[in-house]
Enzyme design. Structure first.
Site, short mmCIF file in Angstrom:
data_model
loop_
_atom_site.label_atom_id
_atom_site.label_comp_id
_atom_site.label_asym_id
_atom_site.label_seq_id
_atom_site.Cartn_x
_atom_site.Cartn_y
_atom_site.Cartn_z
N ASP A 1 42.37 50.86 51.09
CA ASP A 1 42.21 51.01 49.65
C ASP A 1 41.02 51.93 49.41
O ASP A 1 39.96 51.72 50.01
CB ASP A 1 41.89 49.65 49.01
CG ASP A 1 43.07 48.69 49.00
OD1 ASP A 1 44.22 49.17 49.05
OD2 ASP A 1 42.84 47.47 48.93
N ASN B 1 53.70 39.08 46.82
CA ASN B 1 52.70 40.13 46.63
C ASN B 1 53.32 41.37 45.99
O ASN B 1 53.37 42.44 46.57
CB ASN B 1 52.06 40.47 47.98
CG ASN B 1 50.74 41.16 47.80
OD1 ASN B 1 49.95 40.80 46.95
ND2 ASN B 1 50.50 42.17 48.60
N ALA C 1 61.92 30.66 53.24
CA ALA C 1 60.51 30.24 53.36
C ALA C 1 60.33 28.76 53.04
O ALA C 1 61.01 28.20 52.19
CB ALA C 1 59.65 31.08 52.42
N LEU D 1 46.91 30.76 39.24
CA LEU D 1 46.70 31.08 37.83
C LEU D 1 45.34 31.73 37.59
O LEU D 1 44.75 31.57 36.52
CB LEU D 1 46.80 29.79 37.00
CG LEU D 1 48.08 28.96 37.21
CD1 LEU D 1 47.90 27.55 36.70
CD2 LEU D 1 49.26 29.64 36.53
N ASP E 1 35.41 41.39 41.53
CA ASP E 1 36.62 42.09 41.99
C ASP E 1 37.60 41.04 42.48
O ASP E 1 37.29 40.26 43.38
CB ASP E 1 36.21 43.04 43.13
CG ASP E 1 37.39 43.77 43.76
OD1 ASP E 1 38.52 43.61 43.28
OD2 ASP E 1 37.17 44.48 44.75
N GLY F 1 42.06 40.46 46.95
CA GLY F 1 42.02 39.60 48.12
C GLY F 1 41.87 38.12 47.82
O GLY F 1 41.94 37.29 48.73
N ALA F 2 41.69 37.76 46.54
CA ALA F 2 41.51 36.33 46.21
C ALA F 2 42.73 35.51 46.61
O ALA F 2 42.61 34.43 47.20
CB ALA F 2 41.21 36.17 44.73
N GLY F 3 43.92 36.04 46.30
CA GLY F 3 45.15 35.32 46.66
C GLY F 3 45.33 35.23 48.17
O GLY F 3 45.81 34.22 48.69
N ASP F 4 44.92 36.27 48.89
CA ASP F 4 45.06 36.27 50.35
C ASP F 4 44.09 35.26 50.97
O ASP F 4 44.41 34.58 51.94
CB ASP F 4 44.78 37.67 50.92
CG ASP F 4 45.67 38.73 50.29
OD1 ASP F 4 46.84 38.39 49.97
OD2 ASP F 4 45.23 39.86 50.09
N ASN G 1 41.17 27.03 46.65
CA ASN G 1 40.65 27.58 45.39
C ASN G 1 39.22 28.06 45.55
O ASN G 1 38.83 29.10 45.01
CB ASN G 1 40.70 26.53 44.27
CG ASN G 1 42.06 26.42 43.61
OD1 ASN G 1 42.95 27.23 43.87
ND2 ASN G 1 42.24 25.42 42.78
#
Length: 331
Positions: free
Chosen positions: A24, A177, A200, A239, A264, A267-270, A301
């Site tokens: 990125d 994603n 899955a 969420l 930023d 990457g939070a979900g990863d 979380n």
């Protein structure tokens, strides 16, 4: 690189991530469009690779399977995986194609705008016969996204890897994603994302992805459960600052987020997924125990929240102690 079998810990706890790793390019200033950015910093990324590093950072055992360009950037990315303790036995290099690049800007509201350079990039050219099947079959959890479904030959490689992992008894984890600019059309994206949906056992979608897949503009339990299928053990809807919702066949509920100063969201979900998989890899019974699942999701979380406090995904991924510190501080 150390082989999967010799790289510390028991081989039974291996989490294998399959898919893309890219660079990125992020503007040196926040809150501007790509056109307005005065300069860019390179930040390694790609959701499946982020998940692998998230797992390793938390003390888990992770491997990455994918293809990079046989170029400076590709070797840099392979080096970053190795430095972070991710097993690299599943990495291939393509002499004829470049490592994928994405220009990503954080708008003033903290959301992201993407522009991709993949024409085609090396990750799209992974062939089924190039897969390290021994590594894939030794996975206890096999995690993947949907970007690897966009074009051949990578799509066939993805399907073969998924099948090999499943046949060997791995838990299949899917985070679609969604990156609409990469797909020929929204319809094609929806169709392909759903083409492997019923395979899955753990699926994580964001609120935006849930709206996209269901075509509904509200996020409620009925919409989420419309995506349920008999093989599924856990469906998660993240969420953002509102935490996450979880659904199993026997119970559902929500877990609140931790409030931090967001810089930023990349990457939070990863980070969330990596944390969850780390806790599930050795104990799938958590999926049937709501109280324990809630504890795990609280931990996930916390990991997601910490990742939003710094620029770039990989530098921001937390250790277990970082997450425990945040949980304790907010009691």
């Amino acid at each position: 690189m150390a082989s999967a079998l010799s790289n510390g810990g028991s081989n039974s706890s291996l989490i294998v991530s399959f898919g893309e790793m890219l660079i990125d390019f992020v503007p040196t200033v926040s809150g501007v469009s790509l056109a307005e950015a005065p300069g860019f910093l390179k930040a390694p990324g790609g959701a499946p690779a982020n998940v692998a590093i998230a797992v390793a950072r938390l003390g888990g055992k992770a491997a990455f399977v994918g293809k990079l360009g046989d170029d400076e950037f590709g070797h840099m990315l392979a080096g970053i995986l190795k430095q972070n303790g991710v097993i690299g036995d599943g990495i291939n290099f393509d002499k004829g194609a470049r490592t994928a690049l994405a220009f990503v800007t954080l708008r003033a509201d903290g959301e992201r705008e993407f522009m991709f350079y993949r024409n085609p990039s090396a990750d799209m050219l992974l062939k089924p016969e190039e897969l390290n099947l021994e590594l894939i079959r030794s996975a206890k959890v096999f995690h993947y996204g949907s970007i690897s479904l966009i074009v051949e030959p990578c799509r066939s490689a993805h399907l073969k890897a998924m099948e090999a992992a499943k046949d060997a008894g791995a838990l299949l984890s899917y985070d679609p994603n969604l990156r609409l600019p990469l797909w020929p059309s929204p319809e094609e994206a929806r169709e392909q994302i759903m083409s492997i949906w019923d395979k899955a056992e753990v699926i994580k979608v964001s609120d935006v992805e849930l709206e996209f897949i269901t075509g509904s503009d509200k996020i409620d339990d009925a919409d989420a459960m419309s995506l349920w299928h008999p093989n599924l053990k856990l469906l998660l809807v993240t969420l953002g600052e509102k935490g996450c919702r979880y659904y199993t066949k026997d119970f559902h509920g929500s877990v609140e987020a931790f409030h931090v100063k967001t810089v930023d969201t990349t990457g939070a979900g990863d980070s969330f997924v990596g944390a969850l998989l780390c806790k599930l890899v050795d104990d799938r019974s958590i999926l049937e125990d709501e109280a324990r699942l809630r504890e795990v999701l609280k931990f996930a979380n916390a990991c997601g929240a910490i990742t939003t406090t710094k620029k770039g995904a990989i530098p921001a991924l937390p250790t277990e102690q970082d997450a425990l510190n945040l949980i304790n501080a907010s009691k």
